[in-house]
Every structure is written in structure tokens, then in C-alpha cells.
Write an enzyme that holds these catalytic residues in place. Structure first.
Site, mmCIF file in Angstrom:
data_model
loop_
_atom_site.group_PDB
_atom_site.id
_atom_site.type_symbol
_atom_site.label_atom_id
_atom_site.label_comp_id
_atom_site.label_asym_id
_atom_site.label_seq_id
_atom_site.Cartn_x
_atom_site.Cartn_y
_atom_site.Cartn_z
ATOM 1 N N HIS A 1 -1.656 -8.349 11.087
ATOM 2 C CA HIS A 1 -1.574 -6.881 11.019
ATOM 3 C C HIS A 1 -0.400 -6.308 11.808
ATOM 4 O O HIS A 1 -0.610 -5.511 12.725
ATOM 5 C CB HIS A 1 -2.857 -6.239 11.580
ATOM 6 C CG HIS A 1 -4.128 -6.685 10.940
ATOM 7 N ND1 HIS A 1 -5.358 -6.516 11.532
ATOM 8 C CD2 HIS A 1 -4.377 -7.257 9.748
ATOM 9 C CE1 HIS A 1 -6.310 -6.983 10.744
ATOM 10 N NE2 HIS A 1 -5.738 -7.458 9.651
ATOM 11 N N ASN B 1 -9.106 -3.431 10.667
ATOM 12 C CA ASN B 1 -8.147 -3.907 9.667
ATOM 13 C C ASN B 1 -7.437 -2.693 9.064
ATOM 14 O O ASN B 1 -8.071 -1.685 8.772
ATOM 15 C CB ASN B 1 -8.877 -4.683 8.570
ATOM 16 C CG ASN B 1 -9.860 -5.683 9.147
ATOM 17 O OD1 ASN B 1 -10.763 -5.305 9.875
ATOM 18 N ND2 ASN B 1 -9.663 -6.938 8.858
ATOM 19 N N ASN C 1 -4.613 -10.621 1.110
ATOM 20 C CA ASN C 1 -5.536 -10.275 2.189
ATOM 21 C C ASN C 1 -7.001 -10.438 1.784
ATOM 22 O O ASN C 1 -7.317 -10.675 0.624
ATOM 23 C CB ASN C 1 -5.230 -8.891 2.785
ATOM 24 C CG ASN C 1 -5.522 -7.736 1.861
ATOM 25 O OD1 ASN C 1 -6.462 -7.774 1.077
ATOM 26 N ND2 ASN C 1 -4.713 -6.699 1.959
ATOM 27 N N GLY C 2 -7.863 -10.325 2.804
ATOM 28 C CA GLY C 2 -9.295 -10.545 2.595
ATOM 29 C C GLY C 2 -10.017 -9.335 2.031
ATOM 30 O O GLY C 2 -11.241 -9.354 1.875
ATOM 31 N N TYR D 1 0.822 -1.229 0.000
ATOM 32 C CA TYR D 1 0.000 0.000 0.000
ATOM 33 C C TYR D 1 0.849 1.269 0.000
ATOM 34 O O TYR D 1 0.656 2.158 -0.833
ATOM 35 C CB TYR D 1 -0.968 -0.029 1.198
ATOM 36 C CG TYR D 1 -1.973 -1.135 1.024
ATOM 37 C CD1 TYR D 1 -3.133 -0.926 0.297
ATOM 38 C CD2 TYR D 1 -1.735 -2.418 1.522
ATOM 39 C CE1 TYR D 1 -4.043 -1.957 0.080
ATOM 40 C CE2 TYR D 1 -2.635 -3.452 1.310
ATOM 41 C CZ TYR D 1 -3.779 -3.210 0.590
ATOM 42 O OH TYR D 1 -4.662 -4.235 0.359
ATOM 43 N N GLU E 1 -14.016 -9.654 13.159
ATOM 44 C CA GLU E 1 -14.445 -10.054 11.832
ATOM 45 C C GLU E 1 -15.157 -11.397 11.945
ATOM 46 O O GLU E 1 -14.685 -12.279 12.662
ATOM 47 C CB GLU E 1 -13.155 -10.165 11.007
ATOM 48 C CG GLU E 1 -13.204 -10.888 9.731
ATOM 49 C CD GLU E 1 -11.768 -10.993 9.124
ATOM 50 O OE1 GLU E 1 -10.855 -10.221 9.496
ATOM 51 O OE2 GLU E 1 -11.592 -11.865 8.271
ATOM 52 N N PHE F 1 -5.421 -1.647 6.212
ATOM 53 C CA PHE F 1 -4.866 -1.093 4.963
ATOM 54 C C PHE F 1 -5.467 0.233 4.527
ATOM 55 O O PHE F 1 -4.795 1.020 3.870
ATOM 56 C CB PHE F 1 -4.786 -2.134 3.835
ATOM 57 C CG PHE F 1 -6.063 -2.547 3.152
ATOM 58 C CD1 PHE F 1 -6.868 -1.647 2.486
ATOM 59 C CD2 PHE F 1 -6.419 -3.894 3.120
ATOM 60 C CE1 PHE F 1 -8.024 -2.057 1.824
ATOM 61 C CE2 PHE F 1 -7.562 -4.320 2.456
ATOM 62 C CZ PHE F 1 -8.372 -3.387 1.819
ATOM 63 N N GLY G 1 0.720 -7.058 0.405
ATOM 64 C CA GLY G 1 -0.357 -7.676 1.173
ATOM 65 C C GLY G 1 -1.694 -7.698 0.448
ATOM 66 O O GLY G 1 -2.561 -8.511 0.775
ATOM 67 N N GLU H 1 10.827 -5.009 -5.800
ATOM 68 C CA GLU H 1 9.924 -5.905 -5.069
ATOM 69 C C GLU H 1 10.527 -7.306 -5.065
ATOM 70 O O GLU H 1 10.849 -7.838 -6.121
ATOM 71 C CB GLU H 1 8.540 -5.890 -5.725
ATOM 72 C CG GLU H 1 7.592 -6.986 -5.272
ATOM 73 C CD GLU H 1 7.327 -7.012 -3.766
ATOM 74 O OE1 GLU H 1 6.912 -5.986 -3.212
ATOM 75 O OE2 GLU H 1 7.568 -8.085 -3.143
HETATM 76 P P1 FDA Z 1 2.953 -4.706 2.464
HETATM 77 O O1 FDA Z 1 3.332 -5.811 3.379
HETATM 78 O O2 FDA Z 1 1.615 -4.738 1.831
HETATM 79 O O3 FDA Z 1 4.024 -4.616 1.280
HETATM 80 C C1 FDA Z 1 5.407 -4.675 1.485
HETATM 81 C C2 FDA Z 1 6.071 -5.268 0.249
HETATM 82 O O4 FDA Z 1 7.497 -5.094 0.363
HETATM 83 C C3 FDA Z 1 5.839 -6.764 0.064
HETATM 84 O O5 FDA Z 1 5.371 -7.019 -1.235
HETATM 85 C C4 FDA Z 1 7.222 -7.387 0.303
HETATM 86 O O6 FDA Z 1 7.469 -8.543 -0.486
HETATM 87 C C5 FDA Z 1 8.152 -6.246 -0.106
HETATM 88 N N1 FDA Z 1 9.464 -6.339 0.550
HETATM 89 C C6 FDA Z 1 9.717 -6.543 1.857
HETATM 90 N N2 FDA Z 1 11.042 -6.567 2.106
HETATM 91 C C7 FDA Z 1 11.656 -6.377 0.907
HETATM 92 C C8 FDA Z 1 13.024 -6.321 0.509
HETATM 93 N N3 FDA Z 1 14.018 -6.452 1.398
HETATM 94 N N4 FDA Z 1 13.299 -6.140 -0.811
HETATM 95 C C9 FDA Z 1 12.291 -6.010 -1.720
HETATM 96 N N5 FDA Z 1 10.978 -6.059 -1.390
HETATM 97 C C10 FDA Z 1 10.653 -6.235 -0.091
HETATM 98 N N6 FDA Z 1 -5.734 -5.683 6.081
HETATM 99 C C11 FDA Z 1 -6.929 -5.092 5.868
HETATM 100 O O7 FDA Z 1 -7.052 -3.874 6.001
HETATM 101 N N7 FDA Z 1 -7.999 -5.852 5.507
HETATM 102 C C12 FDA Z 1 -7.936 -7.212 5.377
HETATM 103 O O8 FDA Z 1 -8.920 -7.872 5.029
HETATM 104 C C13 FDA Z 1 -6.676 -7.837 5.633
HETATM 105 N N8 FDA Z 1 -6.550 -9.196 5.582
HETATM 106 C C14 FDA Z 1 -5.302 -9.779 5.701
HETATM 107 C C15 FDA Z 1 -5.156 -11.145 5.515
HETATM 108 C C16 FDA Z 1 -3.889 -11.720 5.550
HETATM 109 C C17 FDA Z 1 -3.737 -13.204 5.375
HETATM 110 C C18 FDA Z 1 -2.745 -10.905 5.757
HETATM 111 C C19 FDA Z 1 -1.360 -11.492 5.765
HETATM 112 C C20 FDA Z 1 -2.894 -9.547 5.936
HETATM 113 C C21 FDA Z 1 -4.164 -8.968 5.924
HETATM 114 N N9 FDA Z 1 -4.332 -7.599 6.085
HETATM 115 C C22 FDA Z 1 -5.576 -7.028 5.936
HETATM 116 C C23 FDA Z 1 -3.177 -6.723 6.401
HETATM 117 C C24 FDA Z 1 -2.695 -5.912 5.203
HETATM 118 O O9 FDA Z 1 -2.542 -6.722 4.062
HETATM 119 C C25 FDA Z 1 -1.342 -5.244 5.571
HETATM 120 O O10 FDA Z 1 -1.560 -4.453 6.722
HETATM 121 C C26 FDA Z 1 -0.812 -4.372 4.444
HETATM 122 O O11 FDA Z 1 -0.590 -5.135 3.290
HETATM 123 C C27 FDA Z 1 0.476 -3.678 4.854
HETATM 124 O O12 FDA Z 1 0.798 -2.733 3.863
HETATM 125 P P2 FDA Z 1 2.252 -2.130 3.735
HETATM 126 O O13 FDA Z 1 2.225 -1.082 2.675
HETATM 127 O O14 FDA Z 1 2.739 -1.756 5.078
HETATM 128 O O15 FDA Z 1 3.190 -3.352 3.260
#
Ligand code: FDA
Length: 491
Positions: free
Chosen positions: A430, A468, A104-105, A15, A347, A470, A100, A35
Site C-alpha cells: 500500500h 486497505n 489485489n485481494g 482506481y 487482515e 483502494f 492494482g 497503460e
Molecule cells: P494503481 O497502482 O492501481 O494503478 C496505476 C497504473 O498505472 C498501473 O496499472 C501501472 O501499470 C500504470 N502505470 C504506472 N506507470 C506508468 C507509466 N509510466 N506509463 C503507463 N502506465 C503506467 N488495496 C485494498 O484496498 N484492498 C486489498 O485487498 C488490497 N490488496 C493488495 C494486494 C496486493 C498484492 C497489492 C500489490 C496491492 C493491494 N492493495 C489492496 C493496494 C491497491 O491495489 C492499491 O492501493 C491501488 O491499486 C492503488 O491505486 P492507484 O489508482 O493509486 O494506482
């Protein structure tokens, strides 16, 4: 080693990364995004569903890692779902272009204004509720399920049962918006289009229906012609140079995880959007390895957003039952936030196991009154997390209160089928915090002790947001990047 020079580099395509890319590209800046995960759309590899886990199921693992379904063998592949295991908590993370949003859901929940103000006392809440949250809803294509469809559709029996039981127990329920396209879902129900939510697709990616970031922010950013996304590029560490630019050691891998090339990237401006755990790992590890300066607040104020899983089984399976057919997309929640003694949101979660397991699953989101802390363990070369049962004691009490009240009104037992003792304190979807806005960074995400390094992801939120996360992560990123651009940070 191949050396690449770029003006603005973003690490991570979740995000925070996607918002930063779009707004910078729109402002005419050339941006490169690294990525570590796969560009699924470009690769042509389909996502697998929960009942037949394939390539997309796990990040370089020999066995699936989805909660309750970690039983299938796999050939290691750069899949969408990863997990970081700590002593008392396991943290699930999305990998791939879209971060994510792939796994995610899709629940798109705006936090309660009163709690947002408590968590971010220095932000202009009015501006967020009048401008940034509506903007984010539009960009992420947030929509709501039709009530009639929800009433009639067998795939939502788990929601109807969950809501009816909650009401009987005296709880208040809410409809939860989502980025999954409900018009598409209605068509998939009528078999007019390929099925996704009704084909147990979600946690390993959705082939259809879900408006993940590759279909929204990232697509728009690519359309400007100013963004280049380099997938399967994993940043190993960061070094600050004397002229205040940054040098990154990067490994390009193939889909089996083998390193195909070691590269060096030099950049003038660096945005860390690697997700809470990814960003903290890069900062703390680079500090240990390269002496990257870090502020004393880095790693502090970490939280699991109060995540606490629990479930119920019915004594007589046929008296309740959530149905063998279940949509993967949650649309219902129980809102007990205003209860002074037991404030939580939960949820009403699906459990699409392909049969009626007579089990109701809930992901509670609680307050996080005691925060954790992340540091770097140089001996083992990994992150360590100060987090134990004292951090989750109140969450457990809330879950116990909730389950008992539900069972008293509706019958049923605490689910030992899902969890050892009926409680999943160790399940975290989260992770938030560790690089808190205004503490480890300035008011717009620029890291203290740095002139050209920014953090724009979940680590800016101090461990909790009550729902949640995002929508909030996206809104905070919009706010920060808009102000950073206005201040000519990327001139
Ligand atoms: P995010 O984690 O999305 O992205 C970070 C990216 O950086 C990843 O693609 C990773 O691979 C990359 N990366 C990391 N280290 C790196 C490196 N060293 N080099 C290159 N790339 C690298 N939230 C919500 O609001 N509603 C929901 O329904 C859900 N449901 C849910 C289900 C499940 C199973 C999970 C795991 C999570 C959720 N979430 C959620 C949480 C939500 O998905 C999460 O909070 C956000 O994706 C976080 O967004 P960020 O931008 O912080 O990082």
C-alpha cells in the site's frame, strides 16, 4: 516518430485513472488512457494461479516475485505483478488494464471516520461518509460473504480459526467486505462454475469472480464511446511546453518487453494516475530530465500505510491449522485501532500453498507517525526512498505485542518459516503519498506550479489511511474529478 494529439490524456488505469476516465467520458469528453501493462481481457491470455505461475505472474521477470513463493522460473512476459525494491522495503504493484485491482485481494474497507478526519482535516467528512463512500461501494460492486457459507466452507477454515483465536486472545474481529462476487463464490464451491478464489487465483489475476476495474469503472467508461485505452504504452517522461500543454515520450512495447515503437503524445490536459510510485517516478524523473517544474512538497509525506507482515506457526500443527484448502479472498480482520498503546488493524490473510503449512499470516496496518520521502537519484537514474527501521519501529512493536498475545492464548510461535526473524517490515502493498492533496496539489488534485496537470491516485493520501486503501483512493478521485469538472477545468 509517430506524434499523437489528444485533448485529455490519463496515465494509468488503476482506481484514480478509472474514476477520472468514467466521469470525464460521462461529461462528454474524449479521453485517451495510456497503460504500460497488458489489456488481459482483449489479449485472451488467461491469468495463472499461485501454484502454477505462468505468463501473468510477473512483470518481465525470470522468477516469480510473490511473497513466500518466489521460487518458480518464468519466461519474461508483461505479467500483472511487479515489485520495486528499495534498501529497506519492497513495494508490490499491479500492472495491466485495471492496475492494482487485477492483483489485489479485493478487500474494500472504509476507513474509520475519526482517522479519516485526522488524515484529511480539510475535507468534509460528512459528505464522504454520506455520499462518496456509498457511491464507490456501488460502483466497485462491494459485497459481503454470507455468514452461513463462511461457517460451513472448508476454504474458510483459516478465517474461522483466525477469528476464534483472536477472540480467545481478547481481540475484536470484523467482517471485511470485498469486490469478489460472493454469489459466484458459492457457485464455485458447488462446482457450478469455474473456480477462481478456490483455485489459488488472486495475486496474478482472477479469471472469474473478482470485480476488478475492467469489469466496473473502465467498462462503463468504454461504453460511453469516449474512452480509448492504449495498453503496452509506457510513458517515459513529460515535458511542459511554452503554451502550457504537455509533450510525452512514450514507448510501445510487446509482451516480451521489447520496444516496438517510440511515440510522442501531445496533450492539453494531463492526468497522472500511474499509482503512487509511478506518478512520483514520472514527476521526479521528468524534473531531472526535462526540467518539469515541481513543487517542493513532491516526494514528501510518503508512507507504507503501516504495512507490516507477520505470522505464527503452531507448535503442534494439528492442534490449530488453517487447512490445506484456502480461499484467496480475505473476509476477516482484527480491529485493535482503538487501543491507545497498540493501535492496528490486521487482515486475517490466506496462505493458499496447497497444503496445510500450519501457519497463520497477518498483514498489519498501523499508523505512520514518521513519514518517508522519495527523491530522484540522477546518477543511478532511479527513485530513492528515505525509509528505514526508525520508520517501522512502532509497527514492529505492535506486531510483537499482537503475536505474543495470540500465542499466549492459543499456543504457537512467531513464524520463522515465513520471515527471517518472524517479522516482514519490508513487505509493502500500500504505498501512499508523496503528492499530498492540498499540499503538493490544490484542494482537488491540480498540481501546484501547473495549470493543466492533475494527480488522481494513491499519492494524494499522506502515507496512511488505517485500512486497505483502494476504497479511499476511489472516493478521493470521485471527489476531485467531480469538482474539477464543475470548475470547468476540462472545458
Ligand atoms: P494503481 O497502482 O492501481 O494503478 C496505476 C497504473 O498505472 C498501473 O496499472 C501501472 O501499470 C500504470 N502505470 C504506472 N506507470 C506508468 C507509466 N509510466 N506509463 C503507463 N502506465 C503506467 N488495496 C485494498 O484496498 N484492498 C486489498 O485487498 C488490497 N490488496 C493488495 C494486494 C496486493 C498484492 C497489492 C500489490 C496491492 C493491494 N492493495 C489492496 C493496494 C491497491 O491495489 C492499491 O492501493 C491501488 O491499486 C492503488 O491505486 P492507484 O489508482 O493509486 O494506482
Amino acid at each position: 516518430k509517430e506524434t499523437v494529439e489528444v485533448p485529455i490524456l490519463i496515465i494509468g488505469s488503476g482506481y484514480g485513472g478509472a474514476v477520472s476516465a468514467l466521469r470525464l467520458c460521462e461529461a462528454g469528453k474524449k479521453v485517451v488512457m495510456l497503460e504500460m501493462g497488458l489489456n488481459w481481457e482483449k489479449s485472451g491470455v488467461p491469468f495463472s494461479n499461485m501454484l502454477k505461475p505462468g505468463k501473468s505472474a510477473a512483470w518481465l521477470k525470470k522468477k516469480t516475485i510473490a511473497p513466500f513463493m518466489n521460487i518458480f522460473s518464468l519466461t519474461p512476459f508483461t505479467g500483472t505483478l511487479d515489485r520495486m525494491d528499495f534498501e529497506n522495503i519492497n513495494i508490490w504493484i499491479g500492472r495491466g488494464v485495471g492496475g492494482g485491482s487485477l492483483v489485489n485481494g479485493g478487500m474494500a474497507v472504509t476507513p474509520k471516520e475519526s482517522y479519516f478526519k485526522e488524515v484529511f482535516p480539510d475535507l468534509d467528512a460528512e459528505k464522504f461518509y454520506n455520499h462518496y463512500f456509498p457511491l464507490v461501494h456501488k460502483e466497485l460492486k462491494v459485497n459481503v460473504i454470507g455468514e452461513q457459507f463462511l461457517k460451513d466452507c472448508p476454504y474458510y477454515k483459516f478465517t474461522r480459526v483466525g477469528e476464534a483465536e483472536a477472540h480467545k486472545a481478547g481481540f475484536k474481529t470484523i467482517r471485511v467486505p470485498n469486490v469478489y462476487d460472493f454469489q459466484y463464490m458459492e457457485k464455485e464451491y458447488r462446482n457450478e462454475v469455474p473456480r477462481s478464489a478456490f483455485n489459488t487465483e488472486v495475486i496474478y489475476g482472477n479469471n472469474h469472480g473478482k470485480n476488478s476495474l475492467d469489469k466496473t469503472y473502465l467498462k462503463k467508461a468504454l461504453e460511453t464511446g469516449n474512452l480509448e485505452i492504449m495498453d503496452l504504452h509506457c510513458v517515459e517522461n513529460i515535458k511542459l511546453n511554452d503554451d502550457k500543454t504537455y509533450t510525452l515520450q512514450v514507448q510501445q512495447i510487446d509482451t516480451s518487453g521489447a520496444v516496438v515503437s517510440d511515440k510522442v503524445f501531445n496533450c492539453k490536459k494531463l492526468i497522472l494516475a500511474a499509482g503512487t510510485m509511478g506518478t512520483l517516478k514520472l514527476l521526479l524523473q521528468s524534473n531531472a530530465v526535462n526540467n518539469l517544474p515541481i513543487h517542493e512538497q513532491i516526494g514528501k509525506n510518503w508512507g507504507n500505510n503501516g504495512n507490516f507482515m507477520t505470522g505464527r506457526n503452531w507448535v503442534k500443527p494439528l492442534s490449530g491449522g488453517t487447512g490445506s484448502k484456502q480461499s484467496t479472498i480475505p473476509v476477516g480482520g482484527i480491529d485493535n485501532w482503538d487501543d491507545k498503546e497498540h493501535p492496528f488493524f490486521t487482515e486475517i490473510a490466506p496462505l493458499p500453498m496447497g497444503m496445510d503449512v500450519a501457519t497463520a499470516l497477518y498483514l498489519l496496518i498501523n499508523r505512520v507517525d514518521k513519514k518517508g520521502e522519495i527523491s530522484y537519484d540522477s546518477t543511478n537514474k532511479k527513485l530513492s526512498l528515505d525509509w528505514n527501521e526508525t520508520h517501522t519501529a512502532k509497527m514492529r512493536e505492535n506486531a510483537d505485542y499482537f503475536i505474543k498475545k495470540m500465542n499466549r492464548a492459543n499456543g504457537g510461535t512467531r513464524s520463522h518459516f515465513l520471515f527471517n526473524n518472524g517479522f516482514g517490515a519490508d513487505v509493502c502493498y500500500h504505498p501512499l503519498g508523496g503528492c499530498v492533496l492540498g499540499k503538493a496539489t490544490n484542494e482537488y488534485g491540480k498540481l501546484k506550479a501547473h495549470e493543466n496537470l492533475y494527480v488522481l491516485d494513491g499519492s494524494l493520501i499522506p502515507g496512511t489511511i488505517g485500512v486497505n486503501p483502494f476504497v479511499t483512493i476511489t472516493a478521493i478521485a470521485e471527489y476531485c474529478v467531480e469538482n474539477l469538472i464543475t470548475q470547468n477545468e476540462f472545458a
